[in-house]
Write an enzyme that holds these catalytic residues in place. Sequence first.
Site, short mmCIF file in Angstrom:
data_model
loop_
_atom_site.label_atom_id
_atom_site.label_comp_id
_atom_site.label_asym_id
_atom_site.label_seq_id
_atom_site.Cartn_x
_atom_site.Cartn_y
_atom_site.Cartn_z
N ASP A 135 -16.84 -13.12 -21.67
CA ASP A 135 -17.51 -13.35 -20.57
C ASP A 135 -19.08 -13.86 -20.58
O ASP A 135 -19.49 -14.70 -20.14
CB ASP A 135 -17.62 -12.02 -19.55
CG ASP A 135 -16.15 -11.33 -19.35
OD1 ASP A 135 -15.17 -12.14 -19.35
OD2 ASP A 135 -16.07 -10.41 -18.84
N LYS A 166 -10.04 -12.96 -15.16
CA LYS A 166 -10.36 -13.10 -16.69
C LYS A 166 -9.78 -14.27 -17.43
O LYS A 166 -10.28 -15.26 -18.18
CB LYS A 166 -9.83 -12.01 -17.34
CG LYS A 166 -10.17 -11.82 -18.91
CD LYS A 166 -11.63 -11.33 -19.03
CE LYS A 166 -11.93 -10.99 -20.29
NZ LYS A 166 -13.22 -10.48 -20.51
N HIS A 210 7.89 -7.99 -3.64
CA HIS A 210 6.70 -8.46 -4.08
C HIS A 210 6.79 -9.87 -4.98
O HIS A 210 7.11 -9.67 -6.14
CB HIS A 210 6.12 -7.34 -5.03
CG HIS A 210 5.68 -5.87 -4.35
ND1 HIS A 210 4.46 -5.65 -3.88
CD2 HIS A 210 6.50 -4.98 -4.13
CE1 HIS A 210 4.32 -4.76 -3.40
NE2 HIS A 210 5.57 -3.97 -3.48
N GLY A 212 0.80 -1.24 -0.03
CA GLY A 212 -0.10 0.06 0.09
C GLY A 212 0.81 1.19 0.07
O GLY A 212 2.19 1.08 0.49
N CYS A 220 5.26 -6.29 1.76
CA CYS A 220 5.65 -4.75 1.53
C CYS A 220 5.15 -4.14 2.68
O CYS A 220 5.28 -4.29 3.86
CB CYS A 220 5.52 -4.39 0.20
SG CYS A 220 6.18 -2.63 -0.29
N TYR A 221 4.03 -2.99 2.22
CA TYR A 221 3.30 -2.58 3.50
C TYR A 221 2.67 -3.46 4.59
O TYR A 221 2.95 -3.35 5.71
CB TYR A 221 2.06 -1.67 2.93
CG TYR A 221 1.50 -0.81 4.02
CD1 TYR A 221 1.87 0.36 4.10
CD2 TYR A 221 0.28 -1.30 4.57
CE1 TYR A 221 1.40 1.22 5.30
CE2 TYR A 221 -0.64 -0.60 5.28
CZ TYR A 221 -0.04 0.78 5.81
OH TYR A 221 -0.61 1.51 6.93
N GLU A 270 4.40 -11.42 -5.97
CA GLU A 270 3.57 -11.52 -7.18
C GLU A 270 3.70 -11.11 -8.40
O GLU A 270 3.16 -11.28 -9.37
CB GLU A 270 2.06 -10.80 -6.87
CG GLU A 270 2.07 -9.39 -6.51
CD GLU A 270 2.98 -8.79 -5.34
OE1 GLU A 270 3.54 -9.47 -4.65
OE2 GLU A 270 2.63 -7.69 -4.88
#
Length: 523
Positions: free
Chosen positions: A226, A369, A168, A54, A81-82, A170
């Site tokens: 979708d 998605k 991070h 964040g 992180c944050y 990710e």
Amino acid sequence: MRETVIVIDFGGQYNQLVARRVREAGVYCEIYSYKTDIEKIKEMNPKGIILTGGPNSCYEDDSPTYTKELFELGIPVLGLCYGAQLMQHILGGTVEKAPVREYGKTETFFDNSSKLFTDIPEKSVTWMSHFDYIKEAAPGFKVSAHTKDCPVAAAEDEEKKLYAIQFHPEVLHTEHGKEILSNYVYNVCECKGDWKMDTFVEESIKAIREKVGDGKVLLALSGGVDSSVAAGLLSKAIGKQLTCVFVDHGLLRKNEGDEVEEIFGPNGNYDLNFIRVNAQQRYYDKLSGVSEPENKRKIIGEEFIRVFEEEANKIGAVDFLAQGTIYPDVVESGLGGESAVIKSHHNVGGLPDTVDFKDIIEPLRDLFKDEVRKAGLELGLPEYLVFRQPFPGPGLGVRIVGEITEDKVRIVQDADFIYREEVDNALKAYKEANGKEADWKPDQYFAALTNMQSVGVMGDERTYDFAVCLRAVKTIDFMTAESSEIPYEVLNKVMTRIINEVKGVNRVMYDLTSKPPGTIEIE
Ligand code: XMP
């Protein structure tokens, strides 16, 4: 109950990515705001909790925080992180402004005895982005990674199952990020990994049958990924109890209307009622003489609702209105505002107000998605549909500058078809020759029609024709974008084909503009 890992969002730019990576590892994951009450978290009984990054400094009074109780539940917590700094701050560590700001790829040294870092090299690259740092880990924590400028790149209290990492995992720039998140869910949270698309499809079919009973369901099918996957899923679950209304507004890409009919129509592979409404002329009439972009969008949106309502009213009352809402829609409509609980999503265009239905059914609301695409393949939808690039609801209406006419639609459809064909061929050839994707592979590419007519020469004749604009962008989130460096020879071939094959065009241009200041679409 499916095993779930919860992501608590502190406003980091990668929050959705964290959840996607956990799911890629085979564990279902949901995102909640940091304002979510701890009682709600306890009720969900997650296998693990991840605190995101964040933009704030955790030691400032008004920064987002969480109750200390979270770390006392016995549920494994991973702070990123944050999230890592906040965990350390709350538990008695020292977090302050770093003497050296770390940003970007950073060489990091790991202690492989940590459950998080087993089987990854002792030294590898991670992605860092922080102003503050953990100067000293909280009591009971052992430092398990460091960098040149960061004494505590990771710390852990194995017994209490608390893990803090400054970088991070990710982000793909972190070389072993995937393994680290996988180690967290399997080694630390002891998940089994029951999140798979084939089981999702099976379970959804069962759930839809239970919810719908012998009721009737109505779905607005656009031919996009979708709504097509939603149609496939509902059809497998309830067959002819489903009616799909497909409105061809005349602003679709070349052949698209017929393709949708081929798949879902009476000669297709799906058991459902399919209604195609050929509303092309009706749209062209409404749009005649309108050139202001917002007005065009409004007309296209409103007309869709009207046409859909008319068809729905012919069918009569239905029990459910189905929508292709997906998880990012849910997250974006619920996490941004003040509410801690995710609210149900309403499509921007609004719901039809005269359609008589009792309830809404959203079979894809848990999926990202890429998962929608996987589910589509499971359901036997063709690859060209499943991997289709994003196409805006107002269609070619946002790719024709100025007034929309039938002739302009034809020009942009034909030019776009050629462009996509040549780009696809070039991408395929590159991959075959090099064994990897081309660096320039765009995330979205299409032709648009500028409103400019200019003088040209064709044979010995003077022409006064339109300029087609080619657009191709690389983007992660579609909020910002760079133009893609399509090889000159590919562009050149596209230009030659468009000029030769599309009547009414005498110039082809390539748009170099990034977003901002441009938008991706050209309207
Ligand atoms: P812009 O042009 O705003 O586009 O940079 C960003 C992304 O959003 C898509 N887009 C839309 N998608 N309805 C949609 O479903 C719309 O009205 C719409 N307008 C833009 C665009 O294709 C790009 O991917």
